[in-house]
Design a protein around this motif. Structure first.
Motif, short mmCIF file in Angstrom:
data_model
loop_
_atom_site.label_atom_id
_atom_site.label_comp_id
_atom_site.label_asym_id
_atom_site.label_seq_id
_atom_site.Cartn_x
_atom_site.Cartn_y
_atom_site.Cartn_z
N PRO A 135 0.83 -1.21 0.00
CA PRO A 135 0.00 0.00 0.00
C PRO A 135 0.86 1.26 0.00
O PRO A 135 1.78 1.41 0.81
CB PRO A 135 -0.80 -0.12 1.29
CG PRO A 135 0.00 -1.01 2.16
CD PRO A 135 0.76 -1.93 1.25
N TYR A 136 0.58 2.16 -0.91
CA TYR A 136 1.33 3.41 -1.01
C TYR A 136 0.67 4.55 -0.25
O TYR A 136 1.29 5.53 0.07
CB TYR A 136 1.53 3.80 -2.47
CG TYR A 136 2.43 2.82 -3.19
CD1 TYR A 136 3.79 2.81 -2.94
CD2 TYR A 136 1.91 1.91 -4.10
CE1 TYR A 136 4.63 1.90 -3.57
CE2 TYR A 136 2.75 1.00 -4.74
CZ TYR A 136 4.09 1.01 -4.48
OH TYR A 136 4.90 0.13 -5.10
N GLU A 137 -0.61 4.41 0.01
CA GLU A 137 -1.31 5.42 0.78
C GLU A 137 -2.18 4.71 1.82
O GLU A 137 -2.60 3.59 1.64
CB GLU A 137 -2.17 6.30 -0.11
CG GLU A 137 -3.13 5.54 -0.99
CD GLU A 137 -3.81 6.43 -2.00
OE1 GLU A 137 -5.04 6.40 -2.03
OE2 GLU A 137 -3.11 7.14 -2.73
N ALA A 138 -2.42 5.38 2.91
CA ALA A 138 -3.19 4.77 4.00
C ALA A 138 -4.65 4.60 3.59
O ALA A 138 -5.25 5.50 3.00
CB ALA A 138 -3.10 5.64 5.24
N ALA A 139 -5.21 3.46 3.91
CA ALA A 139 -6.61 3.19 3.61
C ALA A 139 -7.49 3.77 4.71
O ALA A 139 -7.07 3.89 5.86
CB ALA A 139 -6.83 1.69 3.50
#
Length: 80
Positions: free
Chosen positions: A43-47
């Motif tokens: 994951p490159y950005e927080a969910a």
């Protein structure tokens, strides 16, 4: 008929649900395809509603048990 329904659940449903709403995220996280994505993607950005790798493995375990139960029970019901 059962194969068509199973393919529909496993192939068509994952893109329908997202992680934006809680109920949609719960359904999304309960699918094997999304569990695979959770285990393999970085994951490159927080969910908004994150989940763990252990949760993804639990999804696989539940689907395996459910498949085993269906495999054992369906032939007995069809024989009667």
């Amino acid at each position: 008929m059962v194969r068509t329904i199973t393919c529909g659940i496993l192939v068509v449903l994952p893109p329908v649900f997202s992680d934006e709403r809680r109920w949609s995220a719960l359904v999304n996280h309960a699918q094997p395809f999304m569990a695979w994505n959770r285990l393999t993607d970085i994951p490159y950005e927080a969910a908004a509603l994150p989940w763990s790798a252990a949760g993804a493995w639990c999804v696989y375990a539940v689907w395996a048990v459910a498949a085993a139960v269906v495999t054992v029970e369906v032939p007995h019901r069809r024989d009667h």
